[in-house]
Design a protein around this motif. Structure first.
Motif, PDB file in Angstrom:
ATOM      1  N   GLY A 167      29.391   2.363  55.286  1.00  0.00           N
ATOM      2  CA  GLY A 167      29.872   3.659  55.286  1.00  0.00           C
ATOM      3  C   GLY A 167      29.429   4.406  56.235  1.00  0.00           C
ATOM      4  O   GLY A 167      29.919   5.844  56.346  1.00  0.00           O
ATOM      5  N   MET A 168      28.498   3.941  57.240  1.00  0.00           N
ATOM      6  CA  MET A 168      27.647   4.811  58.173  1.00  0.00           C
ATOM      7  C   MET A 168      28.406   4.294  59.610  1.00  0.00           C
ATOM      8  O   MET A 168      28.906   3.203  59.618  1.00  0.00           O
ATOM      9  N   ASN A 169      28.211   5.187  60.586  1.00  0.00           N
ATOM     10  CA  ASN A 169      28.581   4.928  62.000  1.00  0.00           C
ATOM     11  C   ASN A 169      27.264   4.491  62.712  1.00  0.00           C
ATOM     12  O   ASN A 169      26.372   5.229  62.794  1.00  0.00           O
ATOM     13  N   ILE A 170      27.432   3.305  63.194  1.00  0.00           N
ATOM     14  CA  ILE A 170      26.269   2.776  64.016  1.00  0.00           C
ATOM     15  C   ILE A 170      26.366   3.289  65.468  1.00  0.00           C
ATOM     16  O   ILE A 170      27.311   2.909  66.093  1.00  0.00           O
ATOM     17  N   ILE A 171      25.688   4.300  65.723  1.00  0.00           N
ATOM     18  CA  ILE A 171      25.798   4.835  67.375  1.00  0.00           C
ATOM     19  C   ILE A 171      24.958   3.991  68.379  1.00  0.00           C
ATOM     20  O   ILE A 171      25.812   3.550  69.276  1.00  0.00           O
ATOM     21  N   CYS A 172      23.967   3.336  68.044  1.00  0.00           N
ATOM     22  CA  CYS A 172      23.331   2.707  68.813  1.00  0.00           C
ATOM     23  C   CYS A 172      21.994   1.736  68.033  1.00  0.00           C
ATOM     24  O   CYS A 172      21.468   2.240  67.113  1.00  0.00           O
ATOM     25  N   ILE A 241      19.221   9.906  72.228  1.00  0.00           N
ATOM     26  CA  ILE A 241      20.077   9.727  73.349  1.00  0.00           C
ATOM     27  C   ILE A 241      20.285   7.936  72.984  1.00  0.00           C
ATOM     28  O   ILE A 241      21.420   7.512  73.110  1.00  0.00           O
ATOM     29  N   SER A 242      19.110   7.276  73.248  1.00  0.00           N
ATOM     30  CA  SER A 242      19.129   5.771  72.875  1.00  0.00           C
ATOM     31  C   SER A 242      17.695   5.595  72.318  1.00  0.00           C
ATOM     32  O   SER A 242      16.763   6.044  72.591  1.00  0.00           O
ATOM     33  N   VAL A 243      17.981   4.177  71.787  1.00  0.00           N
ATOM     34  CA  VAL A 243      16.539   3.669  71.239  1.00  0.00           C
ATOM     35  C   VAL A 243      16.380   2.007  71.628  1.00  0.00           C
ATOM     36  O   VAL A 243      17.347   1.392  71.973  1.00  0.00           O
ATOM     37  N   VAL A 244      15.271   1.729  71.883  1.00  0.00           N
ATOM     38  CA  VAL A 244      14.959   0.262  72.660  1.00  0.00           C
ATOM     39  C   VAL A 244      13.998  -0.207  71.564  1.00  0.00           C
ATOM     40  O   VAL A 244      12.684   0.483  71.595  1.00  0.00           O
ATOM     41  N   ALA A 245      14.047  -1.269  71.207  1.00  0.00           N
ATOM     42  CA  ALA A 245      13.174  -1.944  70.670  1.00  0.00           C
ATOM     43  C   ALA A 245      12.293  -3.260  71.594  1.00  0.00           C
ATOM     44  O   ALA A 245      13.182  -3.867  71.906  1.00  0.00           O
ATOM     45  N   VAL A 251      10.855   2.435  72.246  1.00  0.00           N
ATOM     46  CA  VAL A 251      11.056   3.608  73.173  1.00  0.00           C
ATOM     47  C   VAL A 251      12.447   4.342  72.568  1.00  0.00           C
ATOM     48  O   VAL A 251      13.450   3.664  72.090  1.00  0.00           O
ATOM     49  N   VAL A 252      12.146   5.788  72.469  1.00  0.00           N
ATOM     50  CA  VAL A 252      13.328   6.423  72.112  1.00  0.00           C
ATOM     51  C   VAL A 252      13.256   7.670  73.183  1.00  0.00           C
ATOM     52  O   VAL A 252      12.504   8.419  73.184  1.00  0.00           O
TER      53      VAL A 252
END
Length: 518
Positions: A167-172, A241-245, A251-252
């Motif tokens: 039920g959630m929207n995955i943005i990134c 704005i973006s997330v990086v693993a 990094v966020v």
């Protein structure tokens, strides 16, 4: 009944765009000579004056690439065939591809997602996250909880729905070595735009982290693993704005700056270079401009770019950031070590260029500019794309292969590189486990460009490793991106050199027999 442009233009396609689509072809396909149609997907798409010969155009929206340590997944979003396929290849030892077999050496369609709309894909070392309209799915290893399925599940070989995000929207989202980061909100949340920051749509979305926590890569200020998605409350009051693993750090990027946490997150001026332990909570990276356009994270180094500049920080143990030391004074050099870049450093080489994108691998980097594609760092398997004689580039070097070809995206995995162009997808670098997607049968006769050797999978199975030192088309993916060329047209009698009289006599002369024809 001639095809019209999908942009709504009423003019007929120019004859310079090639032949019209034949019977049964999709009439909504765009003629290749109208490059304005592709700019809607990629605002930085290069403008070309000479159209290619094909009638189907490849754009930045045609393909999404998710390379990782041992496997690669492609999401074909624009194809001349029916459907929107998800293709995967490489190691499948933990079931991370959602396919049968321990190794998949050629890109193979994942049938589970054939009737689902996949929006985002992220690949970790041994796990994969698939964001669909009906929820988030996970495959592969869940040893540390990196799939968010709880402690009772060690691994899954078929895509499994993660109940927390129903039920959630995955943005990134992004997947690291043993951890995952998801930015998600309610169904009304929209994907934020990078620039300018004031136009970022503010939603009620939150940053969720789960998986391995010993390295501090979860940012929860402890060393505990998280078997289920946990909100990283630090970013609740910030516009993400973006997330990086990455391998061992995260990094966020937010509207207030860039934050890092975990091992290898050096670049913060308050963190000593020799500090052996990680940062367990998000820390602001100082020295960056406000107009950041994107972030690329490699094994232990990070690249940040704006329109006319590229910055780097992190590990330099494999010369992946040697370019940061160009023009550095003796006093500045004494403040750091040859093995790491403590402060954010400007790579002067790109100061006079227009930067469009960048990607970072384990020990190498790619930077795409309007002036061309550049690579630097360590590339023992050919991931630099500079040929078998260049395996180390301490300064950015131009990849001549793509001169004159429009490039829409660059991607790096662990010792692999991918470039999406108007002519399809190209790959180069390490092909172990088949993660490059290039079949060995296509390259065995080109020893100057490829290094083919055997390697063992497990204790019994033997397979082939293909290291490509030059950009090579990924044929199985390009079959979805590019339609096959039309069959050769049969020459007319006049083109064969036959005159009209000979042609007429050929058809009117009686057959060589004495019996009458009824």
């Amino acid at each position: 009944n001639e095809p019209r442009l999908s942009t709504g233009m009423s003019k007929k396609p120019s004859s310079k765009a090639g032949k019209r689509p034949g019977k049964g072809a999709d009439k909504n396909k765009q003629p290749q000579d109208f490059l304005r149609a592709s700019s809607a997907f990629d605002p930085f798409a290069p403008r070309r004056t000479k159209p290619p010969s094909c009638t189907y155009i490849v754009t930045a929206a045609s393909l999404a690439v998710a390379p990782s340590f041992q496997h690669t997944v492609w999401r074909v979003t624009k194809t001349h065939k029916a459907g929107v396929p998800i293709l995967g290849c490489g190691s499948n030892a933990q079931g991370q591809l959602g396919l049968a077999g321990k190794t998949v050496e050629c890109p193979t369609q994942v049938d589970f997602f054939e009737k689902k709309r996949v929006k985002h894909i992220a690949c970790g070392h041994h796990h994969t996250l698939w964001a669909c309209e009906d929820g988030l799915y996970g495959t592969g290893s869940n040893e540390y909880g990196q799939l968010g399925l709880g402690a009772a599940t060690s691994s899954v070989t078929t895509p499994t729905l993660i109940e927390h995000f129903v039920g959630m929207n995955i943005i990134c989202l992004s997947a690291g070595r043993y951890h995952s980061i998801v930015y998600a909100g309610n169904q009304t949340a929209t994907t934020p735009q990078l620039l300018p920051f004031k136009d970022v749509y503010h939603t009620d979305a939150s940053v969720y982290v789960f998986g391995y926590g010993m390295d501090g890569c979860l940012g929860l200020d402890d060393k505990e693993h998280r078997k289920t998605p946990t909100v990283l409350k630090f970013f609740n009051s910030r516009r993400v704005i973006s997330v990086v693993a990455a391998r061992q750090h995260s990094v966020v990027l937010t509207d207030t700056g860039l934050y890092t946490f975990g091992v290898g997150s050096m670049g913060n001026t308050t963190t000593p270079v020799h500090r052996p332990y990680p940062m367990y909570s998000p820390t602001l990276v100082l020295g960056l401009p406000q107009n950041v356009k994107g972030v690329a994270v490699g094994g232990y180094h990070t690249l940040i770019w704006t329109v006319h500049s590229v910055f780097g920080f992190g590990s330099n143990s494999n010369h992946q950031l040697d370019a940061c030391f160009e023009g550095v004074t003796e006093e500045q050099e004494q403040q750091t070590t040859p093995h790491s870049v403590r402060d954010v450093r400007l790579i002067n080489f790109f100061s006079d260029k227009t930067v469009r994108s960048a990607a970072a691998g384990r020990t190498h980097s790619l930077v795409l500019c309007d002036e061309g594609l550049y690579s630097f760092g360590l590339g023992p398997h050919g991931e630099l794309g500079l040929g078998p004689d260049v395996k180390l580039a301490t300064q950015p070097k131009h990849v001549d292969f793509f001169d004159g070809i429009a490039i829409y995206g660059v991607y790096c995995g662990c010792f692999t590189s991918f470039v999406l162009t108007e002519n399809g997808l190209y790959g180069f670098g390490c092909g172990k486990y088949g993660k490059l997607g290039i079949s060995p049968t296509n390259v065995l006769d080109l020893n100057d460009m490829y290094n083919v050797s055997n390697y063992e999978v497990g204790s019994k199975t033997t397979s082939v490793e293909v290291n490509t030192f030059h950009p090579t088309p990924v044929a199985e993916v390009n079959e979805w991106l590019m339609p096959p060329p039309p069959p050769p047209r049969e020459p007319t009698p006049s083109e064969k050199g036959e005159d009209d009289e000979t042609t007429t006599n050929t058809h009117t002369s009686p057959p060589p027999t004495t019996k009458s024809r009824r």
